[in-house]
Design an enzyme around this catalytic site. Structure first.
Site, mmCIF file in Angstrom:
data_model
loop_
_atom_site.group_PDB
_atom_site.id
_atom_site.type_symbol
_atom_site.label_atom_id
_atom_site.label_comp_id
_atom_site.label_asym_id
_atom_site.label_seq_id
_atom_site.Cartn_x
_atom_site.Cartn_y
_atom_site.Cartn_z
ATOM 1 N N ASN A 197 0.874 -1.171 0.000
ATOM 2 C CA ASN A 197 0.000 0.000 0.000
ATOM 3 C C ASN A 197 0.913 1.223 0.000
ATOM 4 O O ASN A 197 1.501 1.546 1.025
ATOM 5 C CB ASN A 197 -0.901 -0.033 1.248
ATOM 6 C CG ASN A 197 -1.747 1.213 1.378
ATOM 7 O OD1 ASN A 197 -1.818 2.030 0.454
ATOM 8 N ND2 ASN A 197 -2.381 1.374 2.532
ATOM 9 N N GLU A 236 -6.644 4.605 7.863
ATOM 10 C CA GLU A 236 -6.445 6.042 7.607
ATOM 11 C C GLU A 236 -7.714 6.665 7.028
ATOM 12 O O GLU A 236 -8.014 7.834 7.279
ATOM 13 C CB GLU A 236 -5.223 6.241 6.696
ATOM 14 C CG GLU A 236 -3.942 6.038 7.488
ATOM 15 C CD GLU A 236 -2.761 5.496 6.711
ATOM 16 O OE1 GLU A 236 -2.754 5.575 5.472
ATOM 17 O OE2 GLU A 236 -1.835 4.972 7.353
ATOM 18 N N HIS A 293 -9.611 1.220 4.973
ATOM 19 C CA HIS A 293 -8.285 1.357 5.597
ATOM 20 C C HIS A 293 -8.394 2.263 6.823
ATOM 21 O O HIS A 293 -9.178 3.217 6.831
ATOM 22 C CB HIS A 293 -7.278 1.939 4.586
ATOM 23 C CG HIS A 293 -5.887 1.894 5.101
ATOM 24 N ND1 HIS A 293 -5.386 2.864 5.948
ATOM 25 C CD2 HIS A 293 -4.885 0.984 4.936
ATOM 26 C CE1 HIS A 293 -4.141 2.538 6.275
ATOM 27 N NE2 HIS A 293 -3.809 1.409 5.680
ATOM 28 N N SER A 315 3.194 -2.373 10.386
ATOM 29 C CA SER A 315 4.635 -2.427 10.648
ATOM 30 C C SER A 315 5.289 -3.748 10.223
ATOM 31 O O SER A 315 6.214 -4.216 10.884
ATOM 32 C CB SER A 315 4.922 -2.100 12.124
ATOM 33 O OG SER A 315 4.473 -0.778 12.408
ATOM 34 N N GLY A 370 2.063 1.987 10.739
ATOM 35 C CA GLY A 370 2.994 3.100 10.604
ATOM 36 C C GLY A 370 3.718 3.489 11.888
ATOM 37 O O GLY A 370 4.312 4.549 11.963
ATOM 38 N N LYS A 400 0.102 4.281 -0.347
ATOM 39 C CA LYS A 400 -0.519 5.499 0.202
ATOM 40 C C LYS A 400 -0.233 6.676 -0.739
ATOM 41 O O LYS A 400 -0.225 6.485 -1.954
ATOM 42 C CB LYS A 400 -0.042 5.741 1.638
ATOM 43 C CG LYS A 400 -0.170 4.458 2.470
ATOM 44 C CD LYS A 400 0.041 4.626 3.930
ATOM 45 C CE LYS A 400 -0.112 3.266 4.604
ATOM 46 N NZ LYS A 400 -0.021 3.321 6.038
ATOM 47 N N GLU A 449 -5.688 -5.001 10.548
ATOM 48 C CA GLU A 449 -4.642 -4.005 10.767
ATOM 49 C C GLU A 449 -4.950 -3.228 12.038
ATOM 50 O O GLU A 449 -5.717 -2.250 12.008
ATOM 51 C CB GLU A 449 -4.598 -3.024 9.592
ATOM 52 C CG GLU A 449 -4.272 -3.671 8.267
ATOM 53 C CD GLU A 449 -3.615 -2.668 7.317
ATOM 54 O OE1 GLU A 449 -2.477 -2.914 6.916
ATOM 55 O OE2 GLU A 449 -4.231 -1.647 6.994
HETATM 56 P P1 PGA Z 1 2.650 0.089 7.681
HETATM 57 O O1 PGA Z 1 1.224 0.352 6.997
HETATM 58 O O2 PGA Z 1 3.208 -1.172 7.073
HETATM 59 O O3 PGA Z 1 3.480 1.304 7.330
HETATM 60 O O4 PGA Z 1 2.420 -0.053 9.139
HETATM 61 C C1 PGA Z 1 0.341 -0.713 6.755
HETATM 62 C C2 PGA Z 1 -0.904 -0.201 6.084
HETATM 63 O O5 PGA Z 1 -1.257 0.954 6.271
HETATM 64 O O6 PGA Z 1 -1.578 -0.939 5.363
#
Ligand code: PGA
Length: 253
Positions: free
Chosen positions: A9, A99, A97, A213, A175, A11, A169
């Protein structure tokens, strides 16, 4: 054999030229790996790059979108529709997601409506994200949150079950560099499996990714867990060499 889907992803990162460089490197690396039918790679890229990345990937991996609106069309400035994603040759779309839920305030109802639209107006696969916040985890509410977020799945017909993957997640792991423990992942994946079973999902249609992560270093131990069908990777998917190492580690775990 165990499933292993590795989805990136990106983003809001990369220009078109950077994306194509990445796609070429990944395509070459995958052509040198011996993969099985149960292993696959996908990139969720910014909307403007879906079409060019899809063309350059030449089916060696899938290319998808990070979001989609629920309306068929209309006065929704800045949004993108199911038909537009089909037109750009997206292979899949991420919905719900964290976010989108927490930065852009998308509700469970809105995400359910998007899921219904994606099922009815596209033929693409759907990665449906769920996960609890730190406060919810600390209050012991993870199971309740997953049950609430997955109510949307009741809308999925038997023939569409195969188009769906759930991505667990935990918001506190996305993140942050704090990966969930094997116990947390196994417990959440068991809860999600139970919910899908109670919604009459057949065993082969149950596919649950972990995200939060994930790195080239920790991916092998995550994909080795029972009931983990792959990973959704944010930060560690941005550099092509690092992501290729991650894919190799996942596929040889
Ligand atoms: P990350 O993000 O691997 O940076 O934690 C995962 C995601 O947002 O799908």
């Amino acid at each position: 054999m165990k499933l292993c889907h590795v989805l990136a992803n990106w983003k809001m990162h990369k220009t078109g030229a950077e994306a194509l460089d990445f796609v070429r490197s990944l395509k070459e690396a995958l052509s040198e790996m011996s993969t099985t039918r149960n292993q696959s790679v996908g990139l969720a890229v910014p909307f403007t790059m879906i079409s060019s990345c899809h063309k350059e990937a030449q089916q060696s991996f899938s290319v998808g979108a990070q979001n989609m609106h629920d309306a068929q069309e209309g006065a929704f400035t800045g949004e993108i529709s199911a038909a537009m994603l089909m037109d750009a040759h997206a292979d899949f779309v991420i919905l719900g997601h964290s976010e989108r839920r927490h930065i852009f305030g998308e509700s469970d109802e809105f995400i359910e409506s998007k899921l219904k639209r994606a099922l009815s107006s596209t033929s693409i696969n759907i990665v449906f994200c769920v996960g609890e916040t730190l406060e919810e985890k600390q209050a012991g509410q993870t199971k309740d949150v997953l049950e609430r977020q997955l109510q949307a799945i009741q809308a999925v017909s038997a023939k569409d079950q195969y188009r769906l993957m759930i991505a667990y997640e935990p918001v506190w792991a996305v993140g942050t560099g704090k990966v969930a423990s094997p116990e947390d992942i196994s417990q959440a994946h068991q809860t999600i499996t139970d919910i899908l079973r109670s919604d009459a999902f057949t065993e082969d249609a149950i596919k649950i990714l972990y995200g939060g992560s994930v790195t080239a270093k920790n991916v092998a131990s995550i994909v080795a867990l029972d009931k983990v069908s792959g990973v959704l990777v944010g930060g560690a998917s941005l550099d092509s060499a690092g992501f290729i190492d991650l894919v190799k580690a996942a596929f040889t775990a």
